[in-house]
Design an enzyme around this catalytic site. Structure first.
Site: not given
Ligand code: AP5
Ligand code: MG
Length: 215
Positions: A15, A89, A128, A162, A173
């Site tokens: 996203k 969400r 990431r 992160r 998550r």
């Protein structure tokens, strides 16, 4: 009226990567509640500490906080269309967004559901890295930081990982996504706004799919 879209998908679906491209190429405005909350958590307030704890566990922050953030940004950031990244969400957030769009005389052009298999998400998330300066998104394997160690977008040499990008938080998550967010797929399908795209391809291929939806 401008073109407003929602990018809907599990953690690691891409996203943020696609939203940033749409900002660069189309002058749209990215509204990422994740980014807004990461900024909020840096403040040394009770709210900041609470948000940090919830995010690190991989759970959802309460609706009133995120709706408040979106409302604030929709007031001040109006440009060539909004990309809602990671919002809504929950069904309550979807209802709030519908009200806010109506208030601004806007509507949704499409809700783009980015479909990616769970096993691919783990790899994307745990590898990431993000530019500490401009937030450009990299991946140790799929989109490595340039060999000169400088961010392609802003030239910064500082990158960060992160707090919630570990397998344990990711599991939570994903659970939150399937339990609370995936019902939105049915909701937007019933509204006739849902567009499903294959999020498994290369970054450029996924971009092409999104462009097809937008044009
Ligand atoms: P948020 O920041 O929104 O995180 P998320 O939804 O878990 O999604 P990510 O940002 O991890 O993934 P992404 O889809 O943006 O993927 P990216 O492009 O980075 O939310 C974080 C937390 O904040 C939540 O857990 C919650 O606590 C809270 N929160 C946020 N919004 C909320 C809300 N509305 N309500 C309540 N709480 C909220 O890509 C991932 C990696 O894959 C990168 O390394 C990238 O380079 C790579 N990649 C991307 N596309 C491709 C591709 N096509 N092929 C190969 N690699 C790719
Ligand atoms: Mg993101």
């Amino acid at each position: 009226m401008t073109t407003n879209i929602i990018l809907l998908g599990p953690p690691g679906a891409g996203k943020g990567t696609q939203a940033r491209r749409l900002v660069d190429e189309r002058g749209m405005t990215q509204l990422s509640t994740g980014d807004m909350l990461r900024e909020a958590r840096t403040s040394d307030t009770e709210m900041g500490h609470r948000v940090a704890e919830v995010m690190d566990r991989g759970e959802l922050v309460t609706d009133d906080i995120v709706i408040g953030l979106i409302e604030e940004h929709m007031e001040k950031d109006r440009t060539n269309g909004f990309i809602f990244d990671g919002f809504p969400r929950t069904l309550a957030q979807a209802d709030a967004l519908a009200r806010l769009l109506e208030k601004h005389g806007e509507r949704l052009a499409a809700v783009v559901e980015m479909q990616v298999d769970d096993d691919v998400l783990v790899k994307r998330i745990t590898l990431r890295a993000t530019c500490a300066e401009c937030g450009a998104v990299y991946n140790d394997e799929m989109r490595p930081i340039p060999s000169d160690g400088k961010c392609e977008t802003c030239g910064s040499t500082e990158f960060k990982r992160r707090e919630d990008d570990n397998e344990e938080s990711l599991k939570q998550r994903l659970l939150e996504y399937y339990k609370k967010t995936s019902p939105l797929i049915g909701y937007y399908y019933a509204n006739g706004q849902l567009k499903r795209i294959d999020g498994l391809g290369e970054i450029d291929e996924v971009a092409e799919e999104i462009d097809k939806v937008l044009d």
